[in-house]
Design an enzyme around this catalytic site. Structure first.
Site, PDB file in Angstrom:
ATOM      1  N   ASP A  90       0.970  -1.312   0.119  1.00  0.00           N
ATOM      2  CA  ASP A  90       0.070   0.091   0.023  1.00  0.00           C
ATOM      3  C   ASP A  90       0.839   1.353   0.004  1.00  0.00           C
ATOM      4  OD1 ASP A  90       0.515   0.834   2.962  1.00  0.00           O
ATOM      5  OD2 ASP A  90      -0.174  -1.290   2.994  1.00  0.00           O
ATOM      6  N   TYR A 238      -1.312  -1.646  12.226  1.00  0.00           N
ATOM      7  CA  TYR A 238      -0.169  -1.973  12.900  1.00  0.00           C
ATOM      8  C   TYR A 238      -0.467  -1.674  14.498  1.00  0.00           C
ATOM      9  CZ  TYR A 238       2.455  -3.042   8.967  1.00  0.00           C
ATOM     10  OH  TYR A 238       3.022  -3.573   7.600  1.00  0.00           O
ATOM     11  N   GLU A 478       1.792 -10.488  -0.317  1.00  0.00           N
ATOM     12  CA  GLU A 478       2.428  -9.249  -0.119  1.00  0.00           C
ATOM     13  C   GLU A 478       3.617  -9.240   0.471  1.00  0.00           C
ATOM     14  OE1 GLU A 478      -0.234  -6.733   2.466  1.00  0.00           O
ATOM     15  OE2 GLU A 478       0.485  -5.004   1.649  1.00  0.00           O
TER      16      GLU A 478
END
Ligand SMILES: *[C@@H]1O[C@H](CO)[C@@H](O)[C@H](O)[C@H]1NC(C)=O
Length: 498
Positions: A90, A238, A478
């Site tokens: 991202d 996170y 990812e």
């Protein structure tokens, strides 16, 4: 007749061939297991960081399909927060994993830089790209900017960083909204990097160390988890699940290593129990630093310099024993193909960070001429190196699918990684703006990504060694900066020793 006449000859030739094959067989296996081009993989693992760069790209940028992006980051808060790294696929700059990435890249260079040959220069540049940003993020005393970009706005789009028109909110912590986790990790990163630059750029090194001291003071004085202060912005991405205590010890441990000041040693000894150094001893990643703290601090014990840290060595030994294959431990599993596996997605982050600790500890043990007794088994430095190498070899292709999990390395590697910049056409190939939702057709396309993000290591296969190679499976496909950062150290070592 002619053929018969040749028969004895052919038979003895066959016999010679059989003997040769028998002789060669073990050699072939050794070279099969050690036949990777670690130097090539090392170069690629570092090159990956250029693909994650945010901000104005320098003239020596080698990954040419990326362009400048996010040049106004920080403007809404009246500060310059350009630069730094996007964490993964991202376009958000998450300060917590970015700082951890910088710490692990630095540790990679501190322990294994002398094995990296000319690549060490690129590894140092990769650290600096992070620390230049962390210096900006900590420029105001009593404040740390910990994130740029609204994650909900960002994750709602599939957009190139160069096209970004999502909200670039700058999030900060301060005395009233503490975040000892992210601030502690930032202090650790700055302190670790100060060691990397000590002889390479002494003035920069001093600046990093002074900043680390100040940021650590702030982290320790205003205690709290940043996920309480900034919940909507950082969770579930996170979110600090594990608490901030470990980052305080971790920050102090790096400051102690970088400065050798007694106050940090005393802090570590005084807070060892309060901050629970012995908790979850076999976890190590952007959220949980426990195994890392114990291994890092144990080096002092093994060098015979610090018996007051003895309990950290006991924890580190416990970590080593818990990770040996064949010893069943609830928190560490191995896949049938031999990969370390932990629940929770993006498994390769555990593989690389735990393997890094195995290798680092193996070196500390070697220098001290020590082994780790684990019940019936003895963990020798050579065993730990073999285990770490086995994990690296799995990543590079020695696995049931015969697949390299590093993009651009080997004959087969992931083609559809979950990464906006890699999966959308480059600005060079398609200069016109591609809007938020216009990117969806590239996300959903079965075609390989047009831009090869060389060196990116993806989240990897699931617990049965299966890998979908599909963008929507982000936990498998990812890449992240903190998967690669410890791998740089591992590949540095293996490129010089195999
Ligand atoms: C692993 O992935 C394969 C293929 O995508 C799938 O069939 C299998 O169910 C998965 N196993 C687990 C335990 O998730």
């Amino acid at each position: 007749m002619a053929r018969n006449a040749q028969l004895p000859l052919s038979l003895s030739a066959l016999r010679i061939l059989a003997v040769l094959l028998l002789l060669l067989h073990p050699l072939r296996r050794v070279s099969g297991a050690g036949g990777h081009d670690y130097r090539d993989a090392l170069r690629k693992s570092i090159l990956f960081f250029e693909g994650q760069r945010s901000g104005k790209l320098p003239p020596d940028q080698r990954l040419r399909w990326r362009r400048d992006s996010a040049l106004r980051d920080g403007a809404t808060a009246g500060v310059d927060l350009t630069g730094g790294y996007y964490d993964a696929g991202d376009n958000i700059k998450f300060g917590f994993p970015m700082a951890f990435t910088a710490t692990m890249l630095s540790w990679s260079i501190i322990d294994f830089g002398r094995s990296m040959g000319p690549e060490v220069r690129n590894a140092v540049k990769a650290v600096r790209w992070a620390t230049d940003y962390l210096l900006k993020a900590t420029a105001i005393p009593g404040v740390v900017f910990v994130q740029v970009g609204d994650p909900l706005s960002d994750h709602n789009c599939w957009e190139r960083p160069e096209d970004m028109d999502t909200l670039r909110t700058a999030y900060k912590i301060d005395g009233a909204h503490p975040g000892s986790d992210v601030a502690g990790e930032t202090a650790a990163a700055l302190a670790a990097a100060s060691i990397v630059f000590r002889s390479r750029d002494p003035a920069y090194s001093r600046m990093l160390l002074n900043r680390a001291v100040r940021v650590f003071q702030f982290a320790d004085r205003y205690r709290g988890a940043y996920s309480n202060s900034l919940h909507r912005a950082v969770c579930p991405f996170y979110c600090d699940v594990n608490g901030y205590q470990d980052e305080l010890l971790w920050g102090a441990a790096w400051l102690h290593k970088a400065s050798r000041r007694r106050q940090y040693r005393e802090y570590i000894v005084r807070n060892e129990v309060v901050l629970r150094a012995g908790d979850t001893i076999n976890e190590f990643g952007w959220d949980n630093k426990h195994a890392g703290i114990n291994v890092l601090v144990s080096k002092e014990v093994l060098m015979g310099r610090a018996e007051y840290f003895e309990s950290f060595k006991q924890n580190a030994d416990g970590f080593i024993c818990s990770i040996l294959p064949g010893i069943s431990h609830p928190q560490v599993q191995y896949s049938p193909g031999g990969l370390i596996f932990k629940a929770g997605g993006s498994n390769m982050q555990h593989v690389t960070s735990l393997s890094f600790l195995l290798l680092a500890y193996s070196n500390y043990l070697s220098h001290a001429n020590k082994v780790v007794p684990c019940g019936e088994t003895t963990a020798t430095p050579a065993l730990l190196k073999r285990l770490a190498k086995r994990q690296v070899d799995y990543i590079l292709g020695d696995n049931p699918l015969g697949m390299s999990y590093m993009v651009g390395y080997g004959a087969r590697y992931p083609q559809r990684i979950h990464h906006r910049a890699s999966s959308l056409p480059s600005v060079g190939a398609h200069p016109a703006h591609i809007g938020c939702k216009a990117g969806s057709r590239y996300f959903l396309s079965p075609n390989p990504n047009p831009n090869v993000l060389v060196g990116a290591v993806v989240g990897g296969p699931n617990v049965t060694d299966a890998f979908p190679d599909s963008r929507p499976y982000f936990q498998e496909s990812e890449p992240t900066t903190y998967i690669n950062a410890p791998l740089v150290g591992l590949l540095g070592f293996f490129s010089a020793h195999y």
